[in-house]
Enzyme design. Structure first.
Site, PDB file in Angstrom:
ATOM      1  CB  CYS A   1       0.049 -12.601 -16.778  1.00 42.49           C
ATOM      2  SG  CYS A   1      -0.133 -14.295 -16.196  1.00 42.49           S
ATOM      3  CG  HIS A  41      -2.100  -0.957   0.920  1.00 41.33           C
ATOM      4  ND1 HIS A  41      -2.575  -1.838   1.845  1.00 41.33           N
ATOM      5  CD2 HIS A  41      -2.813  -1.160  -0.204  1.00 41.33           C
ATOM      6  CE1 HIS A  41      -3.553  -2.531   1.299  1.00 41.33           C
ATOM      7  NE2 HIS A  41      -3.714  -2.143   0.059  1.00 41.33           N
TER       8      HIS A  41
END
Ligand code: PEP
Ligand code: MG
Length: 555
Positions: free
Chosen positions: A480, A185
């Site tokens: 990916c 975060h």
């Protein structure tokens, strides 16, 4: 002194260091209480509820992306599984602060050990724990200076969204954390604020308070007491590089117009805005296990439906590839208990687990079918055989889902890619696990990092097998894994025949620019040259010789 970490939010930040201490003391081991167990439990529950409320209020005040993140953290504070754990520890005689400390610490350690997305939620759990313990003891939490004379470089072991959400660029010149990763975060909020950040920087908390620090959020370099001229030069170079990258806009393509959609890897609705903002053309990997983090029960179909619908709406016209739950090993989920296994990475994980709990996958596919559109593709993780691929495709089709694919992240799947492709509509290569299994090197062990180098010729060979099989089958093969985020390797993958590239949104600008500056033939030559080498370093150097514009772009 110079330190180096991982740059996760670009730009140069410079200012005096403010080192945030972790000052909430651990409640003594075995601490007990004197009154009734019920009263002690109420005390713990009241503190958890209050902390959840404070986190949510802080989020509402901050708004935007921080609001979403803090709301998710507030939910974690009242996670039913953790609440049950705290209550049972109090029943066993532990005082409320110790019970909270133990329950949250165990959960934190489990997440930290898992690495990747889940690992990077560890700081959020530790933050809740410290807030609740501080509240129960009547202590205050460490705070950062609100109105400094000049913006400071905030240094910490790790930062929680509650620490950073209310900060602004007027207060903070840069973030540096010893722990965390590109999807932590700290990284997400730093990017949203436009503040340079470096994470996973060993030795960061040893930076003396108040010394001048220069942070390069692109290269990951952290310099102590730099000369003024060096700061000016670095800032000018960073601005020029940013401007050069920003001038490459539009869909991903080589210089001669060979289109390669550039997609984002995301882990939940809170990351969609970041992906759209970075110019992603769709989602190449939706890691849905992240939606289920910290739940003691599988989320209801309705909730899942909303999440998948939001992803499709965020990219009108773009492809959205949703991966079914990839549970087990480094991604534990409470409601799908993992048996005790000596080698969880080689155990019942990914699709194997979904076959064991078909009702969970049924619900997930049901939610996907309810929002299905032509742009929605569904893929399974950890597929080892063509039989597994065929089973998954049948199950998807029975639910009415038209586009079913599988990940190629186990060497057996790369070796038999043609057989897998015969059963499904597309494949997507997960270089993180493919490299872990090809080299028998745990992806979470930094001591194995030389083997994890995605330029390793053996990994390139496996990728080439899969892309070659896809070309023969006339079906798409995306990439990916994190390797696609390296602009040079991205060109090599395109040269090998990858049809899409999916990566963390922060990597998109550099990959778009690197690809756009070279022709498809240059990408093919780079791929051929890389594959002829014996070592990762030689492969990288040989490929870059054919990709001359990368240096000019500062990539
Ligand atoms: C991979 O293994 O490369 C991958 C993309 O999946 P994850 O990192 O989620 O395991
Ligand atoms: Mg994987």
């Amino acid at each position: 002194m110079n330190l180096r970490g991982v740059g996760v939010s670009p730009g140069i930040g410079h200012g005096p260091s403010y080192v945030m201490s972790a000052s909430v003391p651990e409640p003594p081991e075995g601490a007990t209480y004197t009154g009734e167990a019920e009263q002690e439990k109420e005390r713990a529950m009241a503190a958890l509820t209050r902390v959840a409320g404070e986190l949510e209020a802080r989020g509402n005040q901050a708004g935007g992306e921080a609001a979403e993140i803090l709301k998710a953290q507030a939910l974690m504070a009242e996670d039913p599984g953790l609440v049950v754990k705290v209550r049972s520890l109090i029943d066993r005689g532990l005082a409320a602060p110790r019970a909270v400390f133990e329950a949250f610490t165990r959960y934190r350690e489990m997440l930290a050990g898992s690495g990747g997305f889940l690992g990077e939620r560890a700081a959020d759990v530790a933050d809740i724990r410290d807030r609740v313990v501080a509240l129960l003891y009547g202590h205050s939490m460490p705070v950062v200076p609100a109105a400094p004379a000049e913006p400071y470089v905030l240094v910490a072991r790790d930062l929680a969204p509650a620490d950073t959400a209310l900060l602004s660029r007027e207060q903070v010149a840069a973030f540096v954390t010893e722990e965390g990763g590109p999807t932590s975060h700290t990284a997400i909020i730093a990017r949203a604020m436009g503040v340079p950040a470096v994470v996973a920087c060993p030795g960061a908390t040893g930076i003396p308070p108040g010394v001048r620090v220069m942070v390069d959020g692109s290269t990951g370099e952290v310099r102590l007491e730099p000369a003024d001229a060096d700061v000016a030069d670095a800032a000018a170079a960073a601005t020029a590089r940013q401007a050069a990258l920003a001038s490459w806009q539009g869909p991903g393509a080589t210089a001669d117009g060979h289109e390669v959609p550039l997609l984002a890897n995301v882990g939940g609705p809170g990351e969609l805005a970041d992906a759209v903002g970075a110019g992603a053309e769709g989602i190449g990997l939706y890691r849905t296990e992240f939606l289920f983090l910290g739940r003691s029960e599988a989320p209801a179909e309705e909730e899942q439906r909303e999440a998948y619908r939001a992803a499709l709406e965020a990219f009108p016209g773009g492809t959205v590839v949703v991966r079914t739950l990839d549970v087990g090993a480094d991604k534990p989920l409470a409601f799908l208990p993992v048996p005790a296994e000596p080698n969880p990475a080689l155990g019942e994980r990914g699709l194997r687990r979904s076959r064991k709990f078909p009702e969970v996958m049924e619900a997930q596919l049901g939610a996907l079918a309810a929002v299905a559109s032509e742009r929605l593709q569904v893929m399974a993780p950890m597929v080892a055989t063509a039989e597994e691929a065929a089973w998954f495709a049948r199950t998807c089709r029975a639910k009415g889902l038209g586009e079913a694919g599988v990940m190629i992240e186990i060497p057996s799947a790369a070796l038999r890619a043609a057989d897998l492709l015969a059963a499904v509509d597309f494949v997507s290569i997960g270089t993180n696990d493919l490299s872990q299994y090809a080299f028998a090197a745990d992806r979470g062990l930094s001591a194995m990092s030389a083997l994890h180098d995605p330029w390793q010729p053996a990994l390139l060979g496996l990728v080439a097998m899969a892309t070659g099989a896809a070309r023969q089958a006339g079906k798409p093969c995306g990439i990916c894994g994190e390797a696609a985020a390296d602009p040079a390797l991205a060109c090599v993958f395109v040269g090998l025949g990858a049809s899409t590239l999916s990566m963390a949104p922060s990597a998109l600008a550099a990959v778009r620019a690197g690809l756009g500056a070279h022709t498809l033939e240059q990408c093919r030559q780079a791929a051929r040259a890389a594959r002829e080498q014996d070592t990762a370093a030689d492969a990288r150097a040989a490929a870059r010789e054919h990709l001359p514009e990368l240096d000019r772009l500062g990539l």
